[in-house]
Design a protein around this motif. Structure first.
Motif, PDB file in Angstrom:
ATOM      1  N   ASP A 223      28.607  64.511  21.126  1.00  0.00           N
ATOM      2  CA  ASP A 223      29.156  64.497  22.353  1.00  0.00           C
ATOM      3  C   ASP A 223      29.290  63.258  22.778  1.00  0.00           C
TER       4      ASP A 223
ATOM      5  N   ASP B 215      36.854  67.058  15.813  1.00  0.00           N
ATOM      6  CA  ASP B 215      37.605  67.639  16.672  1.00  0.00           C
ATOM      7  C   ASP B 215      38.304  66.507  17.434  1.00  0.00           C
ATOM      8  N   VAL B 216      39.095  65.684  16.652  1.00  0.00           N
ATOM      9  CA  VAL B 216      39.021  64.552  17.652  1.00  0.00           C
ATOM     10  C   VAL B 216      40.164  63.345  16.875  1.00  0.00           C
TER      11      VAL B 216
ATOM     12  N   GLY C 223      32.864  66.344  18.952  1.00  0.00           N
ATOM     13  CA  GLY C 223      34.329  65.918  20.250  1.00  0.00           C
ATOM     14  C   GLY C 223      33.678  65.642  21.332  1.00  0.00           C
ATOM     15  N   THR C 224      34.048  65.850  22.922  1.00  0.00           N
ATOM     16  CA  THR C 224      33.527  64.631  23.863  1.00  0.00           C
ATOM     17  C   THR C 224      33.623  66.251  25.129  1.00  0.00           C
TER      18      THR C 224
ATOM     19  N   ASP D  88      37.855  68.946  26.333  1.00  0.00           N
ATOM     20  CA  ASP D  88      38.789  70.054  25.665  1.00  0.00           C
ATOM     21  C   ASP D  88      38.375  71.122  26.529  1.00  0.00           C
TER      22      ASP D  88
ATOM     23  N   VAL E 163      35.333  72.515  21.157  1.00  0.00           N
ATOM     24  CA  VAL E 163      34.972  72.015  20.037  1.00  0.00           C
ATOM     25  C   VAL E 163      34.238  73.343  19.751  1.00  0.00           C
TER      26      VAL E 163
END
Length: 763
Positions: A72, A110-111, A349-350, A357, A370
């Motif tokens: 994360d 996922d970026v 992901g973030t 997202d 994600v």
């Protein structure tokens, strides 16, 4: 002693008592079957089935899956490392940590890394080396020495090279979208499929990673979901088409990497026995995708458009999901025990606000995107898929037939209490069986149509008595509506004390309408054709009258009598009557189009309208009465209808109607003395709403008014000249009539006291 009946008599009595409800149950069952077979709209049942599908996931037990970890890029990581996007040397360090230090099985991003990283200043220095500082070879040499440290994109590509890294990218069908970046190698091409097409979603553009990053990666996958009609994500494409190539999703690419599969093979539906080669190529439906894993292949079932249903585990997020979240900064700084990440699939992901997202899903309106990939990866690793089987339609049809026939037969025989027990038990059984199939076999089967059928059968049987009584009451209303429009009956019923059938004097507008040349017309048609002809005419005219709140008085052979302003008072009764008369003339034109197709003679009608005081109420004899109108104003309306053919017009109104409906434009035709009246009456032809008349129509009307004035002043030459000009512009029977009159008056001079009135001696 109880009477004993033979089996046949018992069946006959039961059918006499319950046959109507059995027939209704059969109709409902057939309708449900037709809906399942796609013959009827299925929007409602689809929404209900989706509701149950969502509910099954929301109530499922949540267990943490240790195989997949979300790395994360959270607020903590941003605070310690710096704002996002991070420079690529930081990302390179993160990749090295995940793959080398923590020995992750697979790392998936996922970026997107679509733009070059110039944060080191290397690009600026390189530009100077080729321009202002081109003459300093030492500068260029030193820059080449520093390149490995300053070219952050190259450092990230080096960190990716040879490691199990999957890059994510985005597909687009936006009108202004362009292709940017480099796609990974396709998993299939049209050429490799041997001419067979795939039923895949088709995309025209993409936003992909920098070429040097994608080339260094083991694989790449798109992260586009599909939205259902309600805006929720339940399906994700596993393979999508761009041009002539087919590409895998991020989840599929990540799972394939984690399973050690290097290739995949499409498994087509086995239709060879019933399909030609050409049909097979056109059909192009996949049954599954096979990964070349050891010791046996892994089969991934796919649905339409090569999608898979997402099995959501938990509500998503750090505290509500089935996957562990680890801050990226903790991996960078080695704070996470190695055993927590070794051999895992890491999805980067973030969750930073503004970068988060979030997607709307059946389990949460704010679900981390994600985790959608994580759920699909988990399903592929476990071989645990929720799918709609090919036999779903057949299964639904069978359960509907069983329910429809069983409940349709039994419910009419049971009392209210046992009907409730039977219907509730059937609904519970359907739901329990479907939930069991979902949990045990992963089958998503429809049950909405079956549940709606149970509800419909129960309600129809329980409400039969009420509906039967309502039908009888409705029949009475419809019967009375033959005399007064049903909508007026309903309005009267709301306040019955204000209305009665007693006779009273009231100002109304009355109409008479008659078919021109009916005798000749009837001689040219067969009896059945004449009946259909008159029925079509009377139906259309009656609909126009009642559609504008008129009261249909009676049919007199081929004539129609109606009036406005009673039993419900209408302040604009005259205007409504005029508007209706014009509408009836238009309806005749529509009818004539249909009549022409059947080689029937054209329909022409004459309409007379008059406004005035008249007697209205329930009139007649002791044997039969009717709600009708009587009076001198009524008689004049009838006379006006009869002389419409003399003037070649479709509608004639009296002076009182013209004055009561001033919003219409009128052409004065004459001043007449009809049979039974001594006083002359001006007569007018309504042309339409005054506001809608064209300039040409207004000019023609003014010319006619001037010509009529010349006739009344007996200025025959000038009048004839004006009328001939009008006749050339727009031929009309009215102009022929007056030209004939002028010719007659020239030969037969009028008396000195002529008042300009035309007298009619017949009705």
């Amino acid at each position: 002693m109880a009477t004993k009946y033979s089996p046949g008599e018992v069946v006959r009595r039961l059918f006499a008592k319950h046959g109507a409800r059995w027939l209704l149950a059969l109709v409902l069952t057939l309708l449900a079957g037709g809906q399942v077979m796609g013959m009827l709209p299925a929007f409602l049942t689809e929404r209900i089935d989706l509701f149950f599908y969502d509910m099954r996931m929301r109530i499922a037990k949540v267990e943490t899956d240790p195989r997949i970890v979300i790395v994360d890029i959270d607020e903590k990581s941003i605070a310690e490392v710096g704002r996002w996007p991070w420079s690529r040397d930081v990302v390179a360090a993160l990749i090295s940590k995940m793959t080398d230090s923590y020995e992750a099985q697979t790392v998936a991003f996922d970026v997107l890394f679509a733009e070059p990283d110039n944060s080191s200043g290397y690009a600026t220095l390189e530009s100077l080396a080729h321009s202002e500082l081109k003459g300093l070879p030492q500068f260029g040499q030193q820059l080449q020495t520093l390149k490995p440290k300053l070219d952050f994109d190259a450092r990230m590509a080096a960190a990716i090279q040879g490691r199990p890294v999957v890059m994510g990218y985005n597909l687009s069908n936006e009108p202004d979208a362009i292709a940017k970046g480099q796609l990974p190698k396709p998993v299939f091409t049209l050429a490799s499929l041997g001419g067979r097409r795939l039923d895949a979603t088709n995309w025209k553009a993409y936003g992909a990673n920098l070429p040097q990053l994608q080339e260094a990666a083991e694989a790449g996958g798109f992260f586009n979901p599909l939205l259902d009609n309600d805006g929720l994500i339940r399906r994700v494409p596993l393979i999508a088409q761009v041009g002539d190539n087919f590409y895998e999703s991020l989840a599929l690419a990540s799972a394939r990497s984690a399973l050690g599969a290097t290739r995949m093979k499409p498994i087509f539906l086995q239709q060879d026995a019933v399909m030609s080669d050409q049909q097979l190529r056109d059909y192009g439906a996949l049954e599954s995708i096979a990964l070349d894993t050891k010791p046996r292949p892994t089969f991934i079932p796919v649905e339409r458009h090569l999608t898979t249903l997402v099995t959501y585990r938990g509500r998503g997020g750090v505290h509500g999901g089935a996957f562990r979240y680890v801050p990226a900064v903790d991996i960078l700084k080695g704070r996470v025990p190695k055993n927590d990440l070794a051999g895992r699939v890491l999805l980067v992901g973030t969750t930073v606000p503004g970068l988060y997202d979030l997607r709307a899903t059946p389990v949460s309106p704010n679900y981390p995107g994600v985790e959608i990939h994580a759920n699909i990866i988990a399903s592929i690793l476990d071989g645990d898929f929720k799918q709609r089987p090919e036999f779903a339609v057949g299964f639904d049809l069978v359960q509907i037939l069983v329910i429809g026939l069983a409940l349709g037969l039994l419910l009419p025989l049971l009392g209210p209490l046992w009907s409730i027990v039977l219907a509730a038990g059937a609904a519970f059984g359907i739901g329990a069986f479907n939930f069991w199939l979902y949990d045990s076999a992963g089958l998503v089967l429809p049950m909405a149509t079956a549940l709606l059928l149970i509800a419909a059968l129960f309600i129809c049987n329980l409400g039969w008595g009420y509906l039967f009584e309502y039908r009888n009451r409705r029949a009475i209303v419809n019967l009375f509506g033959e005399y007064v429009a049903p909508e007026l009956v309903a309005e009267m019923a709301a306040n019955p004390a204000s209305y009665n059938m007693e006779g009273e004097s009231r100002e109304l507008t009355v109409m008479f309408s008659d078919v021109r040349g009916f005798t000749t017309l009837s001689e040219g048609l067969q009896p059945n054709e004449l009946r259909e002809y008159i029925n079509a005419y009377l139906t259309a005219m009656s609909e126009d009258i009642r559609g504008n709140r008129g009261t249909l008085d009676k049919y007199i052979g081929d004539a129609v009598m109606a009036f406005w302003g009673a039993p419900i008072a209408l302040p604009d009764h005259a205007a409504r009557a005029v508007a209706t008369a014009l509408k009836m003339q238009q309806s005749c034109l529509v009818l004539n189009e249909e009549f022409a197709k059947r080689n029937w003679p054209p329909l022409k009608i004459g309409i007379g309208l008059n406004t005035g005081n008249m007697r209205v109420g329930d009139m007649g004899s002791k044997i039969r009465k009717a709600y009708t109108v009587m009076g001198d104003a009524v008689n004049l309306s009838s006379r006006l209808e009869s002389i419409t053919k003399v003037y070649g017009v479709g509608v004639l109104v009296g002076q009182a109607t013209r004055d009561a409906a001033p919003e219409f434009a009128y052409r004065e035709l004459d001043s007449v003395r009809v049979k039974g009246k001594n006083e002359p009456v001006p007569i007018f032809e309504p042309l339409g709403l005054a506001s809608e008349l064209t300039a040409a129509q207004r000019a023609s009307l003014d010319k006619w008014t001037a010509a009529l004035a010349l006739v009344r002043r007996q200025q025959w030459d000038q009048a004839e000249q004006e009328i001939l000009a009008l006749q050339q512009e727009n031929p009309h029977g009215l102009y022929d009539l007056y030209l004939q009159r002028i010719a007659y008056f020239r030969e037969h001079p009028l008396p000195a006291d002529w008042d300009g009135v035309t007298t009619f001696e017949t009705k």
